[in-house]
Design a protein around this motif. Structure first.
Motif, PDB file in Angstrom:
ATOM      1  N   LEU A  11     -17.833  12.301  74.748  1.00 22.16           N
ATOM      2  CA  LEU A  11     -17.076  13.534  74.488  1.00 22.16           C
ATOM      3  C   LEU A  11     -17.145  14.050  73.060  1.00 22.16           C
ATOM      4  N   VAL A  12     -17.424  13.193  72.097  1.00 26.19           N
ATOM      5  CA  VAL A  12     -17.199  13.607  70.702  1.00 26.19           C
ATOM      6  C   VAL A  12     -18.009  14.829  70.286  1.00 26.19           C
ATOM      7  N   ALA A  13     -19.274  14.908  70.699  1.00 25.89           N
ATOM      8  CA  ALA A  13     -20.099  16.037  70.226  1.00 25.89           C
ATOM      9  C   ALA A  13     -19.554  17.374  70.734  1.00 25.89           C
ATOM     10  N   TYR A  14     -18.992  17.385  71.930  1.00 25.61           N
ATOM     11  CA  TYR A  14     -18.460  18.638  72.497  1.00 25.61           C
ATOM     12  C   TYR A  14     -17.221  19.101  71.712  1.00 25.61           C
ATOM     13  N   ILE A  15     -16.329  18.147  71.437  1.00 25.35           N
ATOM     14  CA  ILE A  15     -15.098  18.513  70.711  1.00 25.35           C
ATOM     15  C   ILE A  15     -15.446  18.881  69.266  1.00 25.35           C
ATOM     16  N   ASP A  16     -16.395  18.148  68.709  1.00 28.25           N
ATOM     17  CA  ASP A  16     -16.852  18.457  67.345  1.00 28.25           C
ATOM     18  C   ASP A  16     -17.414  19.879  67.276  1.00 28.25           C
ATOM     19  N   ARG A  17     -18.171  20.278  68.298  1.00 24.76           N
ATOM     20  CA  ARG A  17     -18.731  21.639  68.311  1.00 24.76           C
ATOM     21  C   ARG A  17     -17.620  22.692  68.298  1.00 24.76           C
ATOM     22  N   LEU A  18     -16.571  22.459  69.090  1.00 26.75           N
ATOM     23  CA  LEU A  18     -15.474  23.438  69.121  1.00 26.75           C
ATOM     24  C   LEU A  18     -14.848  23.577  67.734  1.00 26.75           C
ATOM     25  N   GLU A  19     -14.666  22.440  67.068  1.00 25.93           N
ATOM     26  CA  GLU A  19     -14.085  22.494  65.712  1.00 25.93           C
ATOM     27  C   GLU A  19     -15.022  23.244  64.782  1.00 25.93           C
ATOM     28  N   ARG A  20     -16.326  22.975  64.904  1.00 26.66           N
ATOM     29  CA  ARG A  20     -17.305  23.643  64.035  1.00 26.66           C
ATOM     30  C   ARG A  20     -17.405  25.140  64.329  1.00 26.66           C
ATOM     31  N   LEU A  21     -16.985  25.548  65.527  1.00 26.74           N
ATOM     32  CA  LEU A  21     -16.952  26.979  65.856  1.00 26.74           C
ATOM     33  C   LEU A  21     -15.636  27.629  65.407  1.00 26.74           C
ATOM     34  N   GLY A  22     -14.775  26.841  64.756  1.00 24.06           N
ATOM     35  CA  GLY A  22     -13.483  27.384  64.313  1.00 24.06           C
ATOM     36  C   GLY A  22     -12.511  27.548  65.466  1.00 24.06           C
ATOM     37  N   MET A  23     -12.663  26.738  66.526  1.00 25.02           N
ATOM     38  CA  MET A  23     -11.824  26.892  67.721  1.00 25.02           C
ATOM     39  C   MET A  23     -10.889  25.697  67.937  1.00 25.02           C
ATOM     40  N   ALA A  24     -10.555  25.000  66.842  1.00 24.92           N
ATOM     41  CA  ALA A  24      -9.647  23.847  66.962  1.00 24.92           C
ATOM     42  C   ALA A  24      -8.266  24.268  67.446  1.00 24.92           C
ATOM     43  N   GLY A  25      -7.982  25.568  67.371  1.00 25.46           N
ATOM     44  CA  GLY A  25      -6.709  26.075  67.898  1.00 25.46           C
ATOM     45  C   GLY A  25      -6.541  25.775  69.379  1.00 25.46           C
ATOM     46  N   LEU A  26      -7.634  25.432  70.061  1.00 25.52           N
ATOM     47  CA  LEU A  26      -7.530  25.060  71.483  1.00 25.52           C
ATOM     48  C   LEU A  26      -6.702  23.792  71.671  1.00 25.52           C
ATOM     49  N   TRP A  27      -6.591  22.974  70.602  1.00 20.89           N
ATOM     50  CA  TRP A  27      -5.793  21.739  70.769  1.00 20.89           C
ATOM     51  C   TRP A  27      -4.702  21.535  69.724  1.00 20.89           C
ATOM     52  N   THR A  28      -4.756  22.209  68.585  1.00 18.59           N
ATOM     53  CA  THR A  28      -3.838  21.822  67.497  1.00 18.59           C
ATOM     54  C   THR A  28      -2.361  21.857  67.911  1.00 18.59           C
ATOM     55  N   THR A  29      -1.928  22.869  68.627  1.00 20.08           N
ATOM     56  CA  THR A  29      -0.507  22.886  68.995  1.00 20.08           C
ATOM     57  C   THR A  29      -0.258  22.268  70.365  1.00 20.08           C
ATOM     58  N   ARG A  30      -1.139  22.529  71.318  1.00 20.06           N
ATOM     59  CA  ARG A  30      -0.855  22.040  72.676  1.00 20.06           C
ATOM     60  C   ARG A  30      -1.253  20.582  72.896  1.00 20.06           C
ATOM     61  N   PHE A  31      -2.317  20.156  72.250  1.00 17.68           N
ATOM     62  CA  PHE A  31      -2.841  18.799  72.512  1.00 17.68           C
ATOM     63  C   PHE A  31      -3.094  18.075  71.190  1.00 17.68           C
ATOM     64  N   PRO A  32      -2.017  17.774  70.448  1.00 21.03           N
ATOM     65  CA  PRO A  32      -2.185  17.312  69.062  1.00 21.03           C
ATOM     66  C   PRO A  32      -2.815  15.924  68.882  1.00 21.03           C
ATOM     67  N   ARG A  33      -3.024  15.172  69.948  1.00 18.59           N
ATOM     68  CA  ARG A  33      -3.689  13.867  69.751  1.00 18.59           C
ATOM     69  C   ARG A  33      -5.203  14.016  69.613  1.00 18.59           C
ATOM     70  N   VAL A  34      -5.712  15.196  69.940  1.00 20.57           N
ATOM     71  CA  VAL A  34      -7.172  15.389  69.912  1.00 20.57           C
ATOM     72  C   VAL A  34      -7.690  15.435  68.473  1.00 20.57           C
ATOM     73  N   GLY A  35      -6.955  16.094  67.581  1.00 15.53           N
ATOM     74  CA  GLY A  35      -7.405  16.232  66.191  1.00 15.53           C
ATOM     75  C   GLY A  35      -7.590  14.877  65.505  1.00 15.53           C
ATOM     76  N   PRO A  36      -6.574  13.980  65.563  1.00 17.74           N
ATOM     77  CA  PRO A  36      -6.736  12.659  64.945  1.00 17.74           C
ATOM     78  C   PRO A  36      -7.881  11.852  65.559  1.00 17.74           C
ATOM     79  N   TRP A  37      -8.090  12.008  66.855  1.00 16.59           N
ATOM     80  CA  TRP A  37      -9.225  11.312  67.511  1.00 16.59           C
ATOM     81  C   TRP A  37     -10.553  11.790  66.914  1.00 16.59           C
ATOM     82  N   LEU A  38     -10.692  13.120  66.741  1.00 13.13           N
ATOM     83  CA  LEU A  38     -11.922  13.653  66.145  1.00 13.13           C
ATOM     84  C   LEU A  38     -12.041  13.201  64.687  1.00 13.13           C
ATOM     85  N   ALA A  39     -10.917  13.210  63.976  1.00  8.70           N
ATOM     86  CA  ALA A  39     -10.941  12.783  62.566  1.00  8.70           C
ATOM     87  C   ALA A  39     -11.369  11.313  62.470  1.00  8.70           C
TER      88      ALA A  39
END
Ligand SMILES: N[C@@H](CCC(=O)N[C@@H](CS)C(=O)NCC(=O)O)C(=O)O
Length: 266
Positions: free
Chosen positions: A194-222
């Motif tokens: 999964l990591v490359a897909y989530i990383d791509r979303l962050e690189r597209l500036g679309m981390a807003g898809l998880w920052t408020t609704r799914f906050p465990r995703v950001g630390p996992w990517l970090a």
């Protein structure tokens, strides 16, 4: 010796390179320039008839499909150490590997409806796009690419992508409630897939898809970005200027995309 046919910023190539790095496998690297259409070379089509990367060659065996390649590498070259042994966990891992088909389709949609579209439209005419679309061995893949390039966020594929990604992020967030990785205390094939897909979303500036609704995703990517595999398999392959182009091209569309996502997912 393993041979990997791949492309620098292709998410499916990143996914396999992450697996190779985590396992610690050397490989003979064959880089294809997708922008120049090297995936359509007749010799490559003998290996991968859909004209996509990655393709792994191991001796006389050709393996396509990034999830299958990961599972193959782990099974044949790593004693299946990254596949859970427990019956339920193994089924869960296999389910994530299969879901990657839909997840990749969604990432492809958001990439080509935004940043990639901008870059391609700046250098290609509609007639050239027609020629490109006609090259895809699978006519539906060609039609999708053309629709994304011509219609951007107006493409019929965008709604489907948002729904699939919403489900993916919700499930990833839920699975991370008990442990830092999908694999538990250590990462396994699920995290790698999964990591490359989530990383791509962050690189597209679309981390807003998880920052408020799914906050465990950001630390996992970090946490992924702190692993030795991440710079080797992803960051080191990003050409100069590409990261900026992706972030600027994606971020620009985020407000409109967010509006659509909120309307679709409540
Ligand atoms: N389901 C395939 C998807 C492969 C795929 O579509 N790869 C993209 C790059 S991520 C590709 O090669 N695209 C060719 C193109 O854009 O012409 C997999 O996971 O291996």
């Amino acid at each position: 010796m393993l041979t990997l046919y791949h492309a620098p910023t292709s998410v499916c190539s990143q996914k396999v390179r992450i697996g190779l790095a985590v396992i610690g496998l050397e490989y003979d690297s064959r880089v294809l320039n997708l922008q120049k259409g090297e995936q359509f070379d007749p010799a490559y089509l003998q290996l991968n008839r859909d004209a996509v990367v990655p393709t792994l060659v191991d001796g006389d065996l050709v393996v396509t499909e990034s999830s299958l390649i990961l599972e193959y590498l782990d099974r044949e070259h790593n004693g299946a150490a990254l596949m859970p042994a427990d019956r339920a966990d193994k089924t869960n891992a296999q389910s994530w590997l299969l879901r990657c088909l839909a997840i990749h389709a969604a990432i492809n949609t958001l990439s080509f409806a935004t940043a990639m579209r901008e870059s391609i439209l700046a250098s290609q005419t509609p007639a050239q796009i027609d020629v490109l679309a006609a090259k895809f061995p699978d006519p539906v893949m060609g039609a999708k690419r053309k629709d994304l390039l011509l219609n951007g966020l107006g493409s019929i594929y965008v709604g489907q992508a948002l729904v699939h990604l919403h489900r993916t992020l919700a499930d990833l967030h839920a699975a991370l409630a008990q442990a830092p990785w999908l694999g538990g205390q250590a990462l396994d094939l699920r995290d790698i897939a999964l990591v490359a897909y989530i990383d791509r979303l962050e690189r597209l500036g679309m981390a807003g898809l998880w920052t408020t609704r799914f906050p465990r995703v950001g630390p996992w990517l970090a946490a992924w970005r702190e692993t030795p595999a991440y710079p080797t398999a992803i960051a080191a392959h990003v050409p100069a200027g590409s990261a900026e182009m992706m972030r600027a091209g994606g971020s620009k569309h985020w407000p409109q995309l967010r509006h659509r996502w909120e309307a679709l997912t409540g």
